[in-house]
Design a protein around this motif. Structure first.
Motif: not given
Length: 314
Positions: A60-67, A295-297, A303-304, A308-311
């Motif tokens: 489920c980790v967003p595709t935009w989260w890369r590092q 999906q958008s947060s 879940i998305p 977002k909150a974790l990031h």
């Protein structure tokens, strides 16, 4: 069965001494803990993210989260997850030189469920208090999110997110055609079956007020602590409304109070699938996780939004 004190301490020590958590967000979740011949081992923890629960959330980790992606650890049942959270903090405080943990990046996510789980020495006294602070009318309260380290699912448990309405096209297009009750998966039919099981649901009966307090914002539902009346009102509204928004609200209400695991476990592969049904559902759940990763947060997307909150803590 919960971890005993010795198992809990060993479980936490393995996590703390895992080099892969260094400078990373750590997410504790429910699920079977890794064991080799009955004992936890560092080697078995390396495969943690390949285990159900942890691997779903990883997907489920967003595709935009890369590092600096989060690290996930199965910790047993809800109580075990909570105990692990606080024991990790305690052990780190006692000897931070033997720990890779960043306490400010430690989180947990557990199922809402029907039963109450108390939490000692936390800003919220129990799971329902977290739910009430974190969600309103099935949406995340964005202004409150930052204070939460122990998160609760907005639906009754993780498996409910495997049956949300927007997933119908995923089931339709999935290889090996998922089957439910000898027919292609129709989420509408699953919701109807879930509703038919409301009046005989003993867990729901024993926790009725708590359950209805979660969904009493839904118009047209009879939440007067009578399961038969509630069941009839839900089915009537669901079968007769032509308003897509209201129908979605009814489904979310159902998935907030009616356990979905048994219905999820009835989903099977078509006859030409050569492996175990459990493997099929695990693979399907990972595809569902990848769906959520795209999906958008939005506050409606639990879940998305969690990720977002974790990031914010990266």
């Amino acid at each position: 069965m919960s971890l005993n004190p010795e198992q809990l301490k060993k479980h936490c020590e393995v996590i703390l001494q895992s080099r892969r958590i260094k400078n990373k967000i750590v997410v504790l979740c429910e699920g079977v803990t890794p064991k080799i011949q009955g004992r936890e081992s560092p080697q078995s923890y390396k495969a943690m993210e390949q285990m159900p629960d942890a691997n779903f959330y990883k997907a489920c980790v967003p595709t935009w989260w890369r590092q600096k992606l989060p690290e996930f650890f199965n910790c047993g049942d809800r109580k075990d997850v909570i105990d692990t959270y606080f024991t990790l903090l305690t052990l780190h405080k006692q000897d931070s030189t033997n720990s890779y943990l960043d306490c400010d990046r430690l989180f947990a996510i557990i199922d809402l469920d029907l039963q109450l789980q108390t939490i000692d020495n936390y800003i919220f006294t129990d799971t329902e208090a977290i739910f009430r602070n974190l969600y309103e009318k099935s949406e995340v309260k964005e202004k409150n999110a930052a204070q939460h380290r122990i998160w609760i699912t907005g639906l009754i448990h993780k498996e409910a997110y495997f049956l949300t309405p927007e997933l119908q096209s995923l089931f339709d297009d999935y290889p090996n055609s998922p089957i439910y009750q000898e027919n292609l998966v129709s989420l509408t039919n699953i919701y109807s079956d879930m509703a038919d099981g409301i009046s005989s649901d003993r867990d729901l009966q024993f926790n009725l007020k708590r359950a209805f307090d979660r969904i009493n914002h839904c118009s047209g539902l009879d939440c007067t602590l009578d399961l038969d009346k509630f069941q009839d009102s839900w089915k009537h509204q669901f079968q007769n409304t032509t308003d897509a928004t209201q129908k979605h609200e009814l489904i979310v209400a159902l998935l907030t109070i009616k356990k979905a695991k048994d219905y999820w476990h009835l989903i099977k592969p078509a006859g030409d699938f050569s492996r175990d049904e459990r493997v099929f559902r695990e693979q399907l759940s990972l595809e569902i996780g990848r769906f959520y990763s795209q999906q958008s947060s939005d506050v409606k997307c639990h879940i998305p939004f969690f990720f977002k909150a974790l990031h914010e803590c990266v």
